[in-house]
Write a protein that holds these residues in place. Structure first.
Motif, PDB file in Angstrom:
ATOM      1  N   PRO A 105      -5.814  -0.921   2.966  1.00 51.18           N
ATOM      2  CA  PRO A 105      -7.223  -1.146   2.608  1.00 51.18           C
ATOM      3  C   PRO A 105      -7.402  -1.546   1.158  1.00 51.18           C
ATOM      4  N   GLU A 106      -6.494  -1.105   0.285  1.00 51.11           N
ATOM      5  CA  GLU A 106      -6.609  -1.474  -1.126  1.00 51.11           C
ATOM      6  C   GLU A 106      -6.435  -2.983  -1.308  1.00 51.11           C
ATOM      7  N   ALA A 107      -5.603  -3.594  -0.462  1.00 53.13           N
ATOM      8  CA  ALA A 107      -5.411  -5.044  -0.543  1.00 53.13           C
ATOM      9  C   ALA A 107      -6.697  -5.777  -0.168  1.00 53.13           C
ATOM     10  N   GLU A 108      -7.399  -5.255   0.845  1.00 51.81           N
ATOM     11  CA  GLU A 108      -8.671  -5.863   1.247  1.00 51.81           C
ATOM     12  C   GLU A 108      -9.671  -5.809   0.083  1.00 51.81           C
ATOM     13  N   VAL A 109      -9.734  -4.653  -0.559  1.00 52.21           N
ATOM     14  CA  VAL A 109     -10.664  -4.469  -1.677  1.00 52.21           C
ATOM     15  C   VAL A 109     -10.300  -5.396  -2.829  1.00 52.21           C
ATOM     16  N   LEU A 110      -9.013  -5.504  -3.123  1.00 51.34           N
ATOM     17  CA  LEU A 110      -8.570  -6.306  -4.258  1.00 51.34           C
ATOM     18  C   LEU A 110      -8.846  -7.792  -4.031  1.00 51.34           C
ATOM     19  N   MET A 111      -8.519  -8.301  -2.859  1.00 54.78           N
ATOM     20  CA  MET A 111      -8.741  -9.731  -2.639  1.00 54.78           C
ATOM     21  C   MET A 111     -10.240 -10.057  -2.656  1.00 54.78           C
TER      22      MET A 111
END
Length: 300
Positions: free
Chosen positions: A280-286
């Motif tokens: 989920p952190e990747a979703e937030v970052l992108m």
């Protein structure tokens, strides 16, 4: 902050988060744009459903296909996490062509998309893209291939091993041991190519207005909203998009329309080097990177 410095800072932020990304944001009214490596070619996973939908809608408009015609669609019978709709059905179903379009775009149903590819094969999708003077997106295979990777062959508790293989088995020329991640064999595109497609769907272009309207409508029904949508949805905006996900790839391409009349096409294509199924952190970052780029263009 100048554009080059901003882009460099965002690349560093992506790297710290374990992501490599290709982004492009374009003002659909002025043509001004800002991006990060927007011409890098990626396997596009379910993003290929956007040109497939446009090609299908064009053939319906021309009378080559009947949107009300019902097809018997065989079930996908996929039981692994991720796929939706007919891809998880256990029994055949009869569904109209136009409803297959909806399922393909709104819930990213791979079996629905492959039924459409059965009517309009990848080569015909490519031909129509070129007729519309759109380049950089290539359809090569059906969507069923996306459910035939190491992730489906390993037990759920070993899913991280499939991601490790995805991360470690690429070449410097973007070839890959996994066919669906090899840019010479997969369905491919770049952030620029998808922004060009979005611009052709939102502004006057060689794509007929009836087709434009139908695809915009379908992109507005997208129910997969965990990625960029949280950063582009508000009472003063409308977000239209399509996502694409495969192993360590997370993509989204869409248009945000503002109440003041501004509109921006956005494409974010990313790959992770973290071997975890859920990130989920990747979703937030992108989403943050895409929003910062949009804000810079909107207010800069």
């Amino acid at each position: 902050m100048n554009t080059a410095r901003l882009a460099a800072d965002l690349v560093e932020e992506l790297d710290e988060g374990g992501l490599r990304g290709s982004f492009l944001v374009r003002d659909l009214h002025t043509g001004r744009e800002i991006g990060i490596d927007p011409d890098v070619l990626f396997p596009v996973a379910s993003l290929i459903k956007v040109p497939l939908a446009a090609a299908t809608a064009e053939r319906i408009r021309l009378g080559e296909l009947d949107g009300s015609a019902q097809l018997t669609v065989q079930p996908g019978r996929i039981s692994t996490p991720g796929p939706t709709g007919l891809t998880r059905f256990r029994y055949p179903a009869r569904i109209a062509v136009d409803d297959l379009l909806y399922l393909s775009m709104s819930i990213s149903d791979g079996v629905a998309a492959d039924a459409l590819f059965g009517l309009t094969p990848p080569a015909e999708v490519n031909r129509l893209l070129r007729a519309w003077e759109l380049h950089g997106i290539t359809a090569r295979h059906l969507l069923g291939a996306l459910s035939d990777t190491p992730a489906e062959r390993l037990p759920a508790e070993e899913g991280h091993l499939a991601h490790s293989l995805a991360i470690s088995s690429g070449t410097s020329g973007r070839g890959h041991r996994i066919q669906q991640l090899d840019v010479a064999r997969a369905n491919t595109g770049s952030a620029r190519a998808f922004v060009d497609l979005l611009q052709a769907l939102w502004t006057t272009s060689k794509i007929d207005a009836v087709v434009q309207s139908r695809i915009r409508e379908l992109m507005g029904t997208n129910l997969l909203r965990q990625r960029l949508a949280p950063d582009f949805t508000s009472d003063a905006t409308t977000w239209f998009s399509k996502t694409g996900t495969l192993l360590n790839l997370r993509h989204e391409a869409g248009v945000v329309e503002h109440a003041d009349g501004q509109a921006f096409a956005i494409a974010a294509l990313t790959e992770s080097r973290i071997s975890a199924v859920h990130q989920p952190e990747a979703e937030v970052l992108m989403a943050r990177v895409a929003r910062v780029l949009r804000d810079h263009l909107r207010h800069g």
